[in-house]
Design an enzyme around this catalytic site. Structure first.
Site, PDB file in Angstrom:
ATOM      1  N   TYR A  23      12.877  -5.175  12.837  1.00 34.89           N
ATOM      2  CA  TYR A  23      13.354  -3.975  13.786  1.00 34.89           C
ATOM      3  C   TYR A  23      12.409  -2.662  13.580  1.00 34.89           C
ATOM      4  CZ  TYR A  23      15.416   0.481  14.939  1.00 34.89           C
ATOM      5  OH  TYR A  23      15.602   1.405  15.794  1.00 34.89           O
ATOM      6  N   GLY A  59       9.884   7.608  13.206  1.00 36.56           N
ATOM      7  CA  GLY A  59      10.465   8.909  13.021  1.00 36.56           C
ATOM      8  C   GLY A  59      10.294   9.928  14.132  1.00 36.56           C
ATOM      9  N   ASN A  74       5.898   7.842   3.325  1.00 32.45           N
ATOM     10  CA  ASN A  74       6.988   6.951   3.919  1.00 32.45           C
ATOM     11  C   ASN A  74       7.417   6.012   2.793  1.00 32.45           C
ATOM     12  OD1 ASN A  74       6.678   3.836   6.041  1.00 32.45           O
ATOM     13  ND2 ASN A  74       8.491   5.246   5.740  1.00 32.45           N
ATOM     14  N   GLY A  75       9.059   6.013   3.009  1.00 32.02           N
ATOM     15  CA  GLY A  75       9.612   5.336   1.955  1.00 32.02           C
ATOM     16  C   GLY A  75      10.620   6.059   1.060  1.00 32.02           C
ATOM     17  N   CYS A 132      10.084   7.063   8.176  1.00 32.16           N
ATOM     18  CA  CYS A 132       8.758   7.911   8.425  1.00 32.16           C
ATOM     19  C   CYS A 132       7.673   7.045   8.835  1.00 32.16           C
ATOM     20  CB  CYS A 132       8.346   8.671   7.106  1.00 32.16           C
ATOM     21  SG  CYS A 132       9.678   9.652   6.318  1.00 32.16           S
TER      22      CYS A 132
END
Ligand code: 5GP
Ligand code: MG
Length: 490
Positions: free
Chosen positions: A260, A40, A115-116, A14
């Site tokens: 990445y 995302g 996010n996470g 996300c």
């Protein structure tokens, strides 16, 4: 983290964004989310507060598919906005899980995006449901909402802090109330979050590239374990307050952000992502030299590392693979079968630069090995004399539980093979080498790994998880140790 009906954990990737006190809050949020789209691609949502109420638009698909037309933006009035882009790995791509999630609480509404992953989200969720909570989504962001709702504290900010103190895991959270925009990072700072400023309007974003797109200033990172509360007072003034509700500890950004996940033009925890990736490639060239005619990146992820490899080795860099930009990431395809097919849609060999040559192929990482298998075969079919695969990160031996979409340990290529030779044979290369963990630390931090004084979290490569994995151990009955034993056994 999402939970499916069987209680299995579904992982998601996300990006989050929020802005307070700007007349174009929704449009700026749409732009910020567009810059975070790489984090995302399945769904995007925006919540605003204006004209005395909250407004919400949540859609499956890309930001550009939904938030570019005037009609949608007109449904999002107000000078405060926040949004979320999301990608989940399994079937639960349903609208009710698309963030931000919103709830009316006793002291007013609150929207939250995340996010996470919470590593104890499942446990807390079960406890909440046992105590009568009604959950509408399968997202554990909803758990935060429930904990905020149940907090005995008075102010929404105190309730928010109360809630996150009960959560474990890796998270960057953004929350919006009628007057406040709140940003928070977990005690380790596993996922990134930056604080920005656009002519006095405070902004939170997963990455600095979301500030660049709107011409905002990158003020600083939200620190690990920090809660930043931006508030619009009755007189119109905007205040920014910082709270540190957790005992202090060293920051441990996830190394996979550098390998990445983050965009190369972002600055994550003070480091330019592009530069770290180039250094990974340079270190790889030092560690894993090979005689060859051409260095070819697996675009786009492998490109900065391939440039570094070429510069360090002196072997010419060429675009031996052309990427089709009109398909999303390979990972978007949910099944292994479609994923394998997807690689062909995305990449094609540039025969002119490959035929008759000894090729060094550089990629950022190997997860399942799907990409490598297809690409090596493609390069061979284009007439390469030799194909040497070089990977600019160490072997991924452990799953991520903090918001990166790596599969269960059994599905990781490194766990399906006893040694490097066997992996090399599987992907069909003449040779295969990975960057060492020290080479990665050197590229990112400039100093060697020190488990006693951690600077990052490297759990994907080492199994050294920075938090307890409550859900994994309790709910699935498998500890990471058991999982890695499983790996060693097979
Ligand atoms: P594989 O094909 O080995 O399963 O995945 C490796 C490829 O996917 C690499 O080319 C890399 O750029 C990309 N990749 C690596 N890690 C992740 C991840 O966590 N999420 C997504 N979406 N892609 C990844
Ligand atoms: Mg890639």
């Amino acid at each position: 983290m999402d939970l499916d009906l069987d209680g299995d954990t579904l992982r998601e990737e996300c990006g989050v964004f929020g802005i307070l006190d700007h007349p174009d809050a929704a449009a700026l949020t749409a732009l910020g989310l567009h810059a975070l789209q790489h984090r995302g691609q399945e769904a995007a949502g925006i919540v605003t507060y204006g004209e005395g109420q909250f407004h919400s638009e949540r859609h499956l698909g890309l930001v550009g598919d939904h938030y570019t037309d005037a009609a949608t933006l007109a449904r999002l009035p107000g000078s405060a906005a926040m949004g979320h882009v999301r990608y989940s790995t399994t079937g639960e791509t349903v609208l009710r899980n698309v963030q931000p999630l919103f709830a009316e609480l006793s002291e007013g509404g609150i929207a939250i995006a995340h996010n996470g992953n919470f590593t104890n989200g499942l446990k807390l969720r079960r406890e909440l449901i046992a105590n009568g909570a009604i959950c509408q989504s399968t997202s554990d962001t909803e758990v935060v909402l429930h904990l905020v709702a149940r907090s005995p504290q008075k102010s929404s900010a105190d309730r928010f802090v109360d809630a996150i103190k009960q959560m474990q895991g890796g998270y960057a959270l953004v929350a919006l109330t009628r007057t406040k925009l709140i940003g928070a990072r977990d005690p380790n700072g596993i996922r990134p979050l930056v604080l920005g400023d656009l002519n006095g309007s405070p902004i939170f974003a997963s990455e600095s590239c979301a500030l660049d797109i709107i011409g905002a200033k990158h003020v600083r990172d939200v620190e690990n374990g920090e809660v930043v509360i931006c508030e619009r007072k009755a007189d119109g003034a905007v205040t920014i307050e910082s709270i540190k509700p957790f005992p202090p500890r060293p920051e441990r950004v996830c190394l996979f952000e550098y390998v990445y996940f983050a965009r190369p033009d972002s600055i994550v925890a003070g480091r330019q992502v592009y530069t770290t990736r180039k250094h990974m490639g340079m270190n790889l060239a030092k560690e894993a030299a090979v005689e060859a005619d051409v260095v070819v990146p697996v675009p786009d992820g492998g490109t900065p590392a391939a440039i570094g490899y070429a510069q360090e080795s002196g072997i010419p860099f060429e675009l031996g693979i052309i990427r089709n930009h009109y398909v999303g990431r390979t990972f978007i395809e949910p099944t292994q079968q479609i994923r394998a097919f997807g690689v062909k849609l995305k990449h094609s060999a540039n025969r002119a630069e490959i035929e008759g040559k000894r090729v060094v192929l550089v990629d950022d990482s190997i997860v399942r090995g799907t990409t490598s298998l297809k690409i090596v075969q493609m390069i061979r079919e284009a007439g390469a004399k030799e194909v040497h695969l070089r990977v600019a990160s160490p072997m991924i031996t452990h799953s991520d539980y903090y918001g990166i979409n790596t599969p269960d340990p059994e599905a990781l290529l490194a766990n399906q093979h006893a040694d490097l030779q066997s992996m090399c044979k599987y992907v069909g290369a003449d040779s295969l080498q990975f960057l060492s963990i020290d080479g990665l630390y050197d590229a990112v931090g400039g100093i060697p790994r020190n488990a006693q004084e951690p600077q990052f979290t490297d759990h994907c490569f080492t199994g050294d998880y920075p938090t307890p994995l409550v859900d994994l151990v309790e709910e699935n009955g498998r500890s990471p140790k058991q999982l890695s034993m499983l790996r060693e056994a097979g």
